[in-house]
Design an enzyme around this catalytic site. Structure first.
Site, PDB file in Angstrom:
ATOM      1  N   ASP A  89     -37.186  -5.380  93.718  1.00 13.00           N
ATOM      2  CA  ASP A  89     -35.893  -4.725  93.900  1.00 13.00           C
ATOM      3  C   ASP A  89     -35.593  -3.932  92.635  1.00 13.00           C
ATOM      4  O   ASP A  89     -35.835  -4.417  91.518  1.00 13.00           O
ATOM      5  CB  ASP A  89     -34.782  -5.736  94.168  1.00 13.00           C
ATOM      6  CG  ASP A  89     -33.507  -5.052  94.634  1.00 13.00           C
ATOM      7  OD1 ASP A  89     -33.557  -4.355  95.660  1.00 13.00           O
ATOM      8  OD2 ASP A  89     -32.458  -5.196  93.969  1.00 13.00           O
ATOM      9  N   THR A  90     -35.093  -2.731  92.815  1.00 15.82           N
ATOM     10  CA  THR A  90     -34.813  -1.839  91.692  1.00 15.82           C
ATOM     11  C   THR A  90     -33.378  -1.343  91.750  1.00 15.82           C
ATOM     12  O   THR A  90     -32.900  -0.950  92.815  1.00 15.82           O
ATOM     13  CB  THR A  90     -35.778  -0.631  91.706  1.00 15.82           C
ATOM     14  OG1 THR A  90     -37.132  -1.094  91.633  1.00 15.82           O
ATOM     15  CG2 THR A  90     -35.500   0.289  90.522  1.00 15.82           C
TER      16      THR A  90
END
Length: 210
Positions: A89-90
């Site tokens: 996840d960014t």
């Protein structure tokens, strides 16, 4: 071209699942890490965790973990005996504020106004590996932080970028690997973290298969 590292050989013993349908993550995994034998499954985790009273790193780390957990819970009865589930996840942050994906050009413009006011932008990625083996699940985690410096003298570029529509529905409102690089003066840290999958993902997979 073959790329037979120790990790590649160990991965032959596992069914590797990339918990993402992102073409950038698939590309980095294959072209930059030399890992081509994997399946892709989208996680059904809603990514709706509360952002108040939590640091950006804690938020993105928990989201990544929940993505892997959701894939495991959904497919646990059909997983192969030895499986690795990789999720990432960014998020983009500035001055401690998390910026999601702008859906309109006006929202994107507000993002850039904030970046200009504060200068520093951070791209934080959290990576998770669930190792399923002999009926047991082990979790491995890591993260990467890349710092970007937003240009303050770029009205022409900002306006043209917004009109191009490139950065809509992308975390932070920009694609650094494309025209979005012109919005910034400098980058410090892992370039591939900004693109979609940090290079320390490779090291985390090495730890998981030991």
């Amino acid at each position: 071209m073959t790329f037979k590292t120790t990790l590649n050989k160990e991965l032959e013993k596992y069914h590797l699942i990339l918990g993402s349908t992102s073409p950038r993550r698939r590309q980095i995994l294959a072209e930059n890490f030399g890992i081509t034998n994997f399946a892709t499954i989208a996680s059904n985790f809603p990514e709706d965790l509360a952002k108040s009273n939590v640091t950006p790193l804690a938020y993105v780390s928990l989201t990544s973990s929940k993505k892997a957990e959701a894939i495991y819970d959904t497919h646990r009865n059909t997983l192969e005996e030895k499986t690795l589930i990789l999720t990432c996840d960014t998020i983009v942050t500035s001055n401690g504020k998390i910026f999601e994906k702008p859906m309109t050009k006006s929202e994107q413009a507000k993002f850039f106004e904030y970046f200009r006011a504060h200068g520093d932008v951070e791209v934080i990625s959290a990576i998770t590996v669930f190792k399923v083996e002999n009926g047991k699940v082990s979790e491995y985690r890591d993260h990467a932080i890349t710092k970007l410096s937003f240009r303050t003298d770029n009205d022409d570029i900002v306006n043209a970028y917004i009109e191009s529509g490139e950065g809509l529905e992308v975390a932070g409102g920009f694609k650094y690997q494309q025209l979005g690089c012109l919005l910034f003066d400098s980058i410090s840290g892992d370039y591939y973290n900004v693109v979609g999958l940090p290079t320390n993902t490779y090291t985390l997979l090495c730890k998981a298969v030991k």
